[in-house]
Design a protein around this motif. Sequence first.
Motif, PDB file in Angstrom:
ATOM      1  N   ASP A  21       0.810  -1.217   0.000  1.00 29.70           N
ATOM      2  CA  ASP A  21       0.000   0.000   0.000  1.00 29.70           C
ATOM      3  C   ASP A  21       0.845   1.269   0.000  1.00 29.70           C
ATOM      4  O   ASP A  21       0.311   2.379   0.018  1.00 29.70           O
ATOM      5  CB  ASP A  21      -0.909   0.021   1.240  1.00 29.70           C
ATOM      6  N   VAL A  22       2.180   1.109  -0.019  1.00 30.19           N
ATOM      7  CA  VAL A  22       3.083   2.254   0.104  1.00 30.19           C
ATOM      8  C   VAL A  22       3.651   2.643  -1.255  1.00 30.19           C
ATOM      9  O   VAL A  22       4.137   1.794  -2.004  1.00 30.19           O
ATOM     10  CB  VAL A  22       4.241   1.923   1.072  1.00 30.19           C
ATOM     11  N   ASP A  23       3.574   3.940  -1.576  1.00 27.38           N
ATOM     12  CA  ASP A  23       4.184   4.470  -2.780  1.00 27.38           C
ATOM     13  C   ASP A  23       5.589   4.957  -2.417  1.00 27.38           C
ATOM     14  O   ASP A  23       5.765   6.051  -1.877  1.00 27.38           O
ATOM     15  CB  ASP A  23       3.344   5.623  -3.333  1.00 27.38           C
ATOM     16  N   PHE A  24       6.584   4.140  -2.702  1.00 29.59           N
ATOM     17  CA  PHE A  24       7.949   4.464  -2.297  1.00 29.59           C
ATOM     18  C   PHE A  24       8.551   5.613  -3.106  1.00 29.59           C
ATOM     19  O   PHE A  24       9.603   6.131  -2.749  1.00 29.59           O
ATOM     20  CB  PHE A  24       8.832   3.217  -2.394  1.00 29.59           C
ATOM     21  N   ASN A  25       7.892   6.015  -4.168  1.00 33.71           N
ATOM     22  CA  ASN A  25       8.377   7.150  -4.945  1.00 33.71           C
ATOM     23  C   ASN A  25       7.846   8.485  -4.425  1.00 33.71           C
ATOM     24  O   ASN A  25       8.296   9.539  -4.864  1.00 33.71           O
ATOM     25  CB  ASN A  25       7.975   6.994  -6.417  1.00 33.71           C
ATOM     26  N   ASN A  26       6.895   8.423  -3.516  1.00 37.92           N
ATOM     27  CA  ASN A  26       6.290   9.649  -2.981  1.00 37.92           C
ATOM     28  C   ASN A  26       6.141   9.545  -1.468  1.00 37.92           C
ATOM     29  O   ASN A  26       5.032   9.570  -0.936  1.00 37.92           O
ATOM     30  CB  ASN A  26       4.933   9.913  -3.633  1.00 37.92           C
ATOM     31  N   LEU A  27       7.270   9.425  -0.805  1.00 39.52           N
ATOM     32  CA  LEU A  27       7.263   9.308   0.654  1.00 39.52           C
ATOM     33  C   LEU A  27       7.424  10.676   1.300  1.00 39.52           C
ATOM     34  O   LEU A  27       8.246  11.483   0.876  1.00 39.52           O
ATOM     35  CB  LEU A  27       8.409   8.407   1.118  1.00 39.52           C
ATOM     36  N   THR A  28       6.633  10.929   2.325  1.00 41.12           N
ATOM     37  CA  THR A  28       6.845  12.089   3.184  1.00 41.12           C
ATOM     38  C   THR A  28       7.620  11.598   4.398  1.00 41.12           C
ATOM     39  O   THR A  28       7.214  10.632   5.052  1.00 41.12           O
ATOM     40  CB  THR A  28       5.513  12.701   3.628  1.00 41.12           C
ATOM     41  N   PHE A  29       8.735  12.248   4.697  1.00 45.64           N
ATOM     42  CA  PHE A  29       9.629  11.747   5.735  1.00 45.64           C
ATOM     43  C   PHE A  29       8.897  11.557   7.073  1.00 45.64           C
ATOM     44  O   PHE A  29       8.212  12.447   7.556  1.00 45.64           O
ATOM     45  CB  PHE A  29      10.808  12.704   5.930  1.00 45.64           C
ATOM     46  N   ARG A  31       6.373   9.610   8.000  1.00 46.56           N
ATOM     47  CA  ARG A  31       4.916   9.444   8.048  1.00 46.56           C
ATOM     48  C   ARG A  31       4.470   7.995   7.863  1.00 46.56           C
ATOM     49  O   ARG A  31       3.364   7.637   8.247  1.00 46.56           O
ATOM     50  CB  ARG A  31       4.264  10.298   6.963  1.00 46.56           C
ATOM     51  N   VAL A  32       5.313   7.182   7.252  1.00 48.03           N
ATOM     52  CA  VAL A  32       4.976   5.780   6.972  1.00 48.03           C
ATOM     53  C   VAL A  32       5.887   4.891   7.797  1.00 48.03           C
ATOM     54  O   VAL A  32       7.096   5.157   7.890  1.00 48.03           O
ATOM     55  CB  VAL A  32       5.156   5.468   5.468  1.00 48.03           C
ATOM     56  N   PHE A  33       5.318   3.834   8.386  1.00 49.68           N
ATOM     57  CA  PHE A  33       6.104   2.961   9.255  1.00 49.68           C
ATOM     58  C   PHE A  33       5.976   1.503   8.819  1.00 49.68           C
ATOM     59  O   PHE A  33       4.974   1.097   8.236  1.00 49.68           O
ATOM     60  CB  PHE A  33       5.679   3.147  10.717  1.00 49.68           C
ATOM     61  N   THR A  34       7.015   0.740   9.103  1.00 50.80           N
ATOM     62  CA  THR A  34       7.081  -0.651   8.663  1.00 50.80           C
ATOM     63  C   THR A  34       6.119  -1.528   9.458  1.00 50.80           C
ATOM     64  O   THR A  34       5.374  -1.047  10.315  1.00 50.80           O
ATOM     65  CB  THR A  34       8.507  -1.191   8.790  1.00 50.80           C
ATOM     66  N   ASP A  35       6.176  -2.820   9.198  1.00 49.94           N
ATOM     67  CA  ASP A  35       5.202  -3.748   9.778  1.00 49.94           C
ATOM     68  C   ASP A  35       5.439  -4.062  11.253  1.00 49.94           C
ATOM     69  O   ASP A  35       4.520  -4.484  11.955  1.00 49.94           O
ATOM     70  CB  ASP A  35       5.214  -5.062   8.996  1.00 49.94           C
ATOM     71  N   CYS A 166      10.523   2.056  12.598  1.00 53.93           N
ATOM     72  CA  CYS A 166      11.255   2.217  11.342  1.00 53.93           C
ATOM     73  C   CYS A 166      10.370   2.880  10.289  1.00 53.93           C
ATOM     74  O   CYS A 166       9.201   2.534  10.155  1.00 53.93           O
ATOM     75  CB  CYS A 166      11.709   0.859  10.808  1.00 53.93           C
ATOM     76  N   SER A 167      10.973   3.792   9.526  1.00 48.61           N
ATOM     77  CA  SER A 167      10.223   4.530   8.516  1.00 48.61           C
ATOM     78  C   SER A 167      11.043   4.624   7.230  1.00 48.61           C
ATOM     79  O   SER A 167      12.178   5.117   7.251  1.00 48.61           O
ATOM     80  CB  SER A 167       9.911   5.942   9.027  1.00 48.61           C
ATOM     81  N   PRO A 168      10.516   4.154   6.102  1.00 45.50           N
ATOM     82  CA  PRO A 168      11.281   4.237   4.849  1.00 45.50           C
ATOM     83  C   PRO A 168      11.470   5.687   4.428  1.00 45.50           C
ATOM     84  O   PRO A 168      10.576   6.521   4.568  1.00 45.50           O
ATOM     85  CB  PRO A 168      10.412   3.471   3.849  1.00 45.50           C
ATOM     86  N   ALA A 169      12.670   5.973   3.908  1.00 46.46           N
ATOM     87  CA  ALA A 169      12.992   7.331   3.470  1.00 46.46           C
ATOM     88  C   ALA A 169      13.542   7.282   2.059  1.00 46.46           C
ATOM     89  O   ALA A 169      14.346   6.412   1.721  1.00 46.46           O
ATOM     90  CB  ALA A 169      14.012   7.962   4.417  1.00 46.46           C
ATOM     91  N   LYS A 170      13.097   8.213   1.245  1.00 46.42           N
ATOM     92  CA  LYS A 170      13.585   8.271  -0.136  1.00 46.42           C
ATOM     93  C   LYS A 170      14.849   9.124  -0.200  1.00 46.42           C
ATOM     94  O   LYS A 170      15.237   9.773   0.772  1.00 46.42           O
ATOM     95  CB  LYS A 170      12.518   8.852  -1.052  1.00 46.42           C
TER      96      LYS A 170
END
Length: 356
Positions: A21-29, A31-35, A166-170
Amino acid sequence: MAIIPTYEIDLVKAKTSKINDVDFNNLTFGRVFTDHMFVCDFKDGEWQKPQIMPYQAMTIDPSARVFHYGQAVFEGMKAYKDEDGKVFLFRPDQNFERINKSSARMAIPEFPKDYFFKGLETLLKLDSEWIKPGVGNSLYLRPFVIATEPAISASPANEYRFMIICSPAKAYYNEPVRVLFAEKFSRSADGGVGFAKAAGNYGAQFYPTSLAQKKGFQQIIWTDASTHDYLEEAGTMNIFFRIGDKLITAPNNDRILDGVTRKSVIQLAEDLGIECEVRRVSVKEIKDAAKNGSLKEIFGAGTAAVISPVSAFEHAGDVFEIPEEENSYATLFKSTLLNIQHNLAEDKHDWRYEVK
């Protein structure tokens, strides 16, 4: 969900992953967290058995001391994946030492080293698909500790919770920022907690930074609390100045955070034959250098952006534009650090820590 026993950690796996459900090309630092997340409680005078569980909200008592007395510290780190799928941390020993140094200053019990590293490694292996390869892409890691004991008497807590989320960062392609040199507000004072990554240090910056933003500046370069004559930190980053071909940065003290990126830049400067002075830097010196043209660069150094260049600064009504430098130290240090972090360059100081 059944608990899967391991040697040191109780592991509860998420039934399904959110990753699709995550758009890795449009991440806001941030705001999204791993499982998954790591949790370990301190009770009865000792740290309990750690757990890794699905990322979720938690219930905490309204009288938890963290809400009333601010006993909270944190760290910022990143995990990287190379093109072969290997996962690396960057100087995690420094983050471990610093969170315990911060904890000690806030009267929080220090966290065991084996729990810290086993927790990080287990969490990263479990959520490894969230770490995307490519220079600049990373998984931002936030270890933190809060006082959870339900009591509002003004004293250190007897119960705490240590967590890692953990939060993915572009890739972070930051534009140069305009900054104010602080004249009134202070980030920290002698004898205070400026050297610690205490939550309150950052909350206290929000108001003066918002005032700077209203004037068209993105950040503040903080000055010493006593005289406001000496430059110390930039926003949430350490600060470097280039005068001629010489690099200058303020020395560590009890007001300045001992940044991992900062000390890495100092070492890289030595490796590259760039003279670097660690000493007090006065507002007057930088203004004079800007006036006579010898000020070539100002840049911040920190985990999130790695290197953040400054395009202009203001002090006492004087505004100085900093022309873009063709052979920029900021660009050189950023690319060198990113190549080391992503396993694309020699790591002669053994800064990379492979998660196996």
